[in-house]
Design an enzyme around this catalytic site. Sequence first.
Site, PDB file in Angstrom:
ATOM      1  N   PRO A   1       4.151  73.711  65.563  1.00 49.02           N
ATOM      2  CG  PRO A   1       5.980  74.038  66.976  1.00 49.02           C
ATOM      3  CD  PRO A   1       5.302  73.932  65.569  1.00 49.02           C
ATOM      4  CD  GLU A   2      -2.146  74.433  65.615  1.00 51.81           C
ATOM      5  OE1 GLU A   2      -3.004  74.999  65.956  1.00 51.81           O
ATOM      6  OE2 GLU A   2      -1.979  73.479  64.787  1.00 51.81           O
TER       7      GLU A   2
ATOM      8  CE  LYS B   1       0.067  78.955  63.416  1.00 54.79           C
ATOM      9  NZ  LYS B   1      -0.230  78.153  62.472  1.00 54.79           N
TER      10      LYS B   1
ATOM     11  NE  ARG C   1      -1.907  74.781  55.506  1.00 51.51           N
ATOM     12  CZ  ARG C   1      -1.604  75.561  56.554  1.00 51.51           C
ATOM     13  NH1 ARG C   1      -2.171  75.531  57.633  1.00 51.51           N
ATOM     14  NH2 ARG C   1      -0.881  76.744  56.224  1.00 51.51           N
TER      15      ARG C   1
END
Length: 269
Positions: free
Chosen positions: A2-3, A58, A259
Amino acid sequence: MPELPEMENYKSLLNQKIAGRQITQVQINREKSINVNPELFRKTVLNQTLLNIDRRGKHLLFKLQNGQVLLLHLMLGGWMYYGTEADKPKRTIQVRLSFGNEHLYFIGLRLGYLHLFREVEAAEKLAHLGPEPLNATFSAEEFSKRVAAKHGRLKTTLIDQEFIAGIGNCYSAEICFHAGILPTKDIDAISEAERVQLFQSIKQVLPEAIKNGGYMDRPIFKGDFKTGGFYRVRKVYDREGESCQRCGFTIVMETISSRKTFYCPNCQK
């Protein structure tokens, strides 16, 4: 993971459900998910009124009447569900906070955590974070100044939580696409005009994602049809091999700093 938009969505929905309510029971199934002795955790949290839920980057901060704060970071794989025992997902629950017959379940907290702090301690834990990108006080001038002090690739800079709080893998890709700039570009080579465009893209992409409930598609309660809506309207994230909605070229994926990074090699320059 989650961001900012996901956590902002959770904050809004949970404030509607449990702000102002009393915590009637505390269940801890995994001691590693908390930071103090389980008995102390229960004693401190039980029968407290949850005043409200705030967000920083976050993280979510559950603020209790006694001045204590439950600091939540879901990390990779963590999520929440609010409902009755009959509604709860068939998953392992690490922590459960009860509000009468309804409960807030913390699930998948293998890397994430729910830590108990005094308010000043919670602030200290989050002091290293950069500015909130959607705050009215966060200006294009401040953004440009911060960019000027950084080196390396744009993607790596955008996901640095000390640079700006809350942006991660998904929204760094969406912001770069909106700005028409390659996430692989060296940040030293970004012009002043591109800095302005990136700032404007941040201010447009993140609110749009919040409006659509973020990209993670796990409903937080029964009848929650908002959460996860952004995944359906995303432009590049997790769309490798699909056509760019702007130019028709094929979206590609590249690994940057371990990433996965998605972009259009044709219309992002």
